[in-house]
Design a protein around this motif. Structure first.
Motif, mmCIF file in Angstrom:
data_model
loop_
_atom_site.group_PDB
_atom_site.id
_atom_site.type_symbol
_atom_site.label_atom_id
_atom_site.label_comp_id
_atom_site.label_asym_id
_atom_site.label_seq_id
_atom_site.Cartn_x
_atom_site.Cartn_y
_atom_site.Cartn_z
ATOM 1 N N TYR A 107 0.847 -1.175 0.000
ATOM 2 C CA TYR A 107 0.000 0.000 0.000
ATOM 3 C C TYR A 107 0.894 1.240 0.000
ATOM 4 N N GLN A 149 1.885 8.367 -4.058
ATOM 5 C CA GLN A 149 0.525 8.304 -4.580
ATOM 6 C C GLN A 149 0.436 8.804 -6.009
ATOM 7 N N SER A 174 -4.858 -1.631 -8.565
ATOM 8 C CA SER A 174 -5.121 -1.376 -7.146
ATOM 9 C C SER A 174 -6.528 -1.846 -6.805
ATOM 10 N N ARG A 175 -6.717 -2.123 -5.530
ATOM 11 C CA ARG A 175 -8.031 -2.520 -5.025
ATOM 12 C C ARG A 175 -8.141 -2.007 -3.600
ATOM 13 N N LEU A 176 -9.353 -1.740 -3.200
ATOM 14 C CA LEU A 176 -9.582 -1.277 -1.840
ATOM 15 C C LEU A 176 -9.816 -2.465 -0.928
ATOM 16 N N ARG A 188 -10.332 0.638 4.006
ATOM 17 C CA ARG A 188 -9.965 1.994 3.602
ATOM 18 C C ARG A 188 -8.565 2.040 3.009
ATOM 19 N N THR A 189 -7.912 0.895 2.870
ATOM 20 C CA THR A 189 -6.538 0.830 2.388
ATOM 21 C C THR A 189 -6.514 0.476 0.909
ATOM 22 N N ARG A 190 -5.755 1.230 0.144
ATOM 23 C CA ARG A 190 -5.606 0.980 -1.290
ATOM 24 C C ARG A 190 -4.401 0.067 -1.498
#
Length: 95
Positions: free
Chosen positions: A10, A26, A40-42, A45-47
């Motif tokens: 992350y 980012q 990316s995937r959630l 709340r973490t990407r």
């Protein structure tokens, strides 16, 4: 290289690992995702980010990044020192 060696990570972990600002990581990740190099995937709340398995040169890129990462002693030592598991439930915070 760090994304490949970690398999999945992350942005804040990458920023801490590489010693750069979170915003910088980012923005780079956004550019790489726009080019479909990473996905990316959630998770809550973490990407979470990882190399995109649908990228046309995924196998070659993955092999190259693995080979480069294997020989980077500085990155290897930082990866070995990181904490990958969550803190124990109920443990007091660092405040």
């Amino acid at each position: 290289m760090a994304i490949r060696l970690l398999e999945g990570t992350y942005p804040s972990e990458l920023a801490a690992l590489l010693g750069v600002r979170l915003y910088t990581v980012q923005s780079i990740l956004t550019s790489l995702e726009r080019e479909a190099v990473i996905a990316s995937r959630l998770m809550g709340r973490t990407r979470m980010v990882s190399l995109n398995p649908r990228y046309f040169a995924h196998a070659e890129l993955s092999a190259l990044l693995w080979k480069l990462g294997e020989n980077d002693a500085t990155l290897q030592s930082k990866l070995a020192a990181r904490r990958r598991r969550p803190r124990r439930a109920g443990k007091p915070g660092l405040l």
